[in-house]
Design a protein around this motif. Structure first.
Motif, PDB file in Angstrom:
ATOM      1  N   GLU A 252       0.894  -1.068  -0.120  1.00 43.65           N
ATOM      2  CA  GLU A 252       0.007   0.009  -0.027  1.00 43.65           C
ATOM      3  C   GLU A 252       0.857   1.157  -0.170  1.00 43.65           C
ATOM      4  O   GLU A 252       0.770   2.122  -0.638  1.00 43.65           O
ATOM      5  N   HIS A 286      -1.988 -11.800  -4.156  1.00 45.36           N
ATOM      6  CA  HIS A 286      -2.602 -11.144  -3.454  1.00 45.36           C
ATOM      7  C   HIS A 286      -1.789  -9.672  -3.536  1.00 45.36           C
ATOM      8  O   HIS A 286      -2.396  -8.603  -3.578  1.00 45.36           O
ATOM      9  N   LYS A 290      -3.498  -6.296  -4.660  1.00 42.08           N
ATOM     10  CA  LYS A 290      -3.506  -5.105  -3.742  1.00 42.08           C
ATOM     11  C   LYS A 290      -3.016  -4.003  -4.600  1.00 42.08           C
ATOM     12  O   LYS A 290      -3.376  -2.764  -4.374  1.00 42.08           O
TER      13      LYS A 290
END
Length: 569
Positions: A252, A286, A290
């Motif tokens: 992130e 994943h 993301k």
């Protein structure tokens, strides 16, 4: 000398359409990460190699690719398989169906316990896994002089494996302080692998120190946790490997780094990720998902996960869906959410029976717990006064704060203070070389009662235990000894949860599905004790890692990582 040209002849005939291809994905779409276009056409495979794209082909075996999008197989650029808590064979079975077709692993967890026996074990496993497992040569065994590992690997030990067909080069060079201080053993390893691939590990290393580190031939870093740090490393030619493990979660924060201009110099890695997270969230799929959700252009997220990763490690035979490349292909139901439908690994369709019949090595290191039973008196922390250093946990990070706090002080002993969320933390040497116990305090576990103990303690893997009560700490550690290693939770003198990890005190002998179930049960127990951390045992495992700022603890005591020296508790 006569050369065997039979495979070349077979490929040529199949590529030209003279004979049927071994396998064809028909009428499909595929992402060309070289051009970023979504192309249409068949993908033809001969043996383990792609031999045709764009044109139409017929195959001995055909897959209907309509409504699917094919992308290159994913490459995990830095992983410790031991941190998945399962054997390499179970790691293979766990992540390959999710699209991870290549994993570049550093077995320095098992090597810090067992030395070359651990390295040989992983190289033997790599010869028989269905994914391509590349085993880097562990550069930091032990990681530093501030702890006691179970073994030592010298430059000469590592050179003996240089050029092994299942390896690429030297694994993460964690001891960056040793480089700056020109430690002779550190420099010997770098000199021995000069011109070979060397992986990096340089958290918060900047400026002239980063220049010196890179000048030694180190290629990449997976320890980058901020955008300014990442940009400096990119500008200086260092490949940034963006990590999302069980504890460390950087996608992130670093997603804005991945653009059309930079994606060729970036990779993804998991580093340390357990089977519970892989089941609930995914593996590299994943990370890709993301990153795209964080605004990364779709094609460039997949480029970083495949072509860019391959180029950074000199793996020129993969990373593209193109003729001549290794047939590692992930078939997706949806590109943006990285919804994996099926996987082809080296031209083989990944089904459960693909994993049958692998000749995997037998478990080793089942006697690695050489720690004698302990008593509550072993955990007394004697100090000159009530104020002193406390390790501060930062949830989701392996970086820890160096705090100074005032704690209860009775008869020359500092005590934990659950009202301030401060517990005792001790690290006990378990390799039979000494009876060292490092003692200190840690803030951030949230436990009001009880104790947690682990034989997983990066990177020397001594026993680490935290608790509010010396008796419970002793109960937890003694149960660890009985198990041969693992995770234990205790309260009021009783064990209330455990996971056995008898292979070198690091790895379960169970299938990954069973380990996942055990982790769920253990997580529920810890949550009932009031611990807010998503993965308290892995957070615990990083407290003894003295190459990550700022305050850590080893069997030799508290370590001020910034000064790279032991300090008083």
């Amino acid at each position: 000398m006569a050369y065997d040209t039979s495979f070349l002849e077979r490929m040529i005939d199949q590529a030209l359409g003279r004979t049927q291809a071994d396998l064809v994905i028909r009428n499909t779409r595929f992402l060309n990460v070289a051009t970023t276009e979504i192309a249409e056409g068949d993908i033809a495979i001969c043996g383990n190699r792609i031999i045709g794209t764009y044109e139409g082909y017929r195959g001995k075996v055909e897959i209907d690719g309509r409504n699917l999008t094919c992308v290159p197989g994913f490459i995990d650029t830095h992983v410790h398989c031991e941190s998945s808590l399962v054997t390499p064979g179970e790691f293979d079975r766990c992540v390959l169906p999710r699209g991870t077709t290549t994993a570049i692993c550093d077995p320095h967890e098992i090597c810090n316990v067992l030395g070359t026996r651990g390295l040989d074990y992983f190289l033997s496993a790599a010869a028989n896994t269905m994914l391509d497992l590349k085993v880097q040569l562990s550069s930091c065994v032990p990681a530093t002089h501030l702890e006691t590992a179970g073994a030592k690997l010298t430059a000469d030990d590592l050179v003996a494996y240089r050029g092994h067909k299942h390896s690429i080069g030297l694994a993460e060079f964690m001891n960056f302080p040793g480089i700056f201080f020109k430690d002779p053993e550190v420099l010997a390893k770098l000199a021995a692998f000069d011109g070979w691939h060397i992986d990096g590990h340089a958290p918060m290393v900047t400026g002239m120190e980063l220049n010196a580190y890179l000048s030694c031939g180190i290629r990449n870093c997976h320890e980058t946790t901020s955008l300014p740090e990442a940009w400096e490393k990119l500008r200086k030619g260092m490949q940034v490997l963006i990590r999302e493990g069980t504890v460390c979660k950087d996608v992130e924060t670093l997603a804005p780094l991945i653009t059309a201009d930079t994606s060729s110099f970036i990779g993804f890695c998991t580093d340390d990720r357990n089977p519970l997270d892989i089941h609930e969230e995914g593996h590299l799929d994943h990370l890709i998902r993301k990153a795209i959700a964080g605004g990364v252009p779709v094609a460039h997220a997949y480029r970083a996960a495949s072509w860019s990763a391959a180029m950074g490690f000199g793996l020129r035979d993969r990373g593209l869906i193109a003729p001549g490349k290794r047939a590692d292909i992930v078939l997706l139901d949806d590109l943006e959410t990285c919804a994996v439908n099926s996987v082809i690994s080296a031209g083989r369709i990944v089904r459960p029976d693909l994993f049958d019949g692998r000749d995997l090595p037998s478990p080793i290191g089942l006697d690695s717990m050489k720690l004698e039973p302990v008593s509550p008196a072993d955990f007394v922390v004697r100090a000159s006064g009530p104020s002193g250093p406390v390790i501060g946990i930062e949830p989701g990070k392996v970086v820890t704060a160096h705090l100074t706090m005032t704690l209860p002080y009775v008869n020359g002993e500092r005590q934990p203070d659950v009202e301030q969320d401060v517990l005792k933390v001790c690290v006990l040497g378990r390799h039979g070389h000494n009876r060292n116990i490092g003692r200190g305090f840690v803030k951030g576990f949230g436990l009001k009662r009880g104790a947690l103990a682990s034989s997983v303690g990066h990177d020397s893997h001594n026993v680490c235990v935290v608790g509010s009560d010396d008796g419970d700490m002793a109960v937890a550690v003694n149960r660890l000894i009985e198990l041969g290693g693992g995770f234990v939770a205790a309260i009021d003198g009783k064990v209330i949860g455990e996971l056995a990890l008898p292979l070198a005190g690091l790895v379960s002998l169970k299938p990954f599905e069973a380990v996942r179930a055990d982790l769920v049960a253990l997580r529920d127990v810890i949550r009932a004790l009031g611990c807010p951390l998503p993965e308290p045992f892995l957070q615990l495992a990083f407290l003894p890692l003295p190459v990550i700022p700022h305050l850590k603890i080893t069997d030799r005591g508290l370590v001020d990582v910034d000064r790279f020296e032991l300090i008083a508790a």
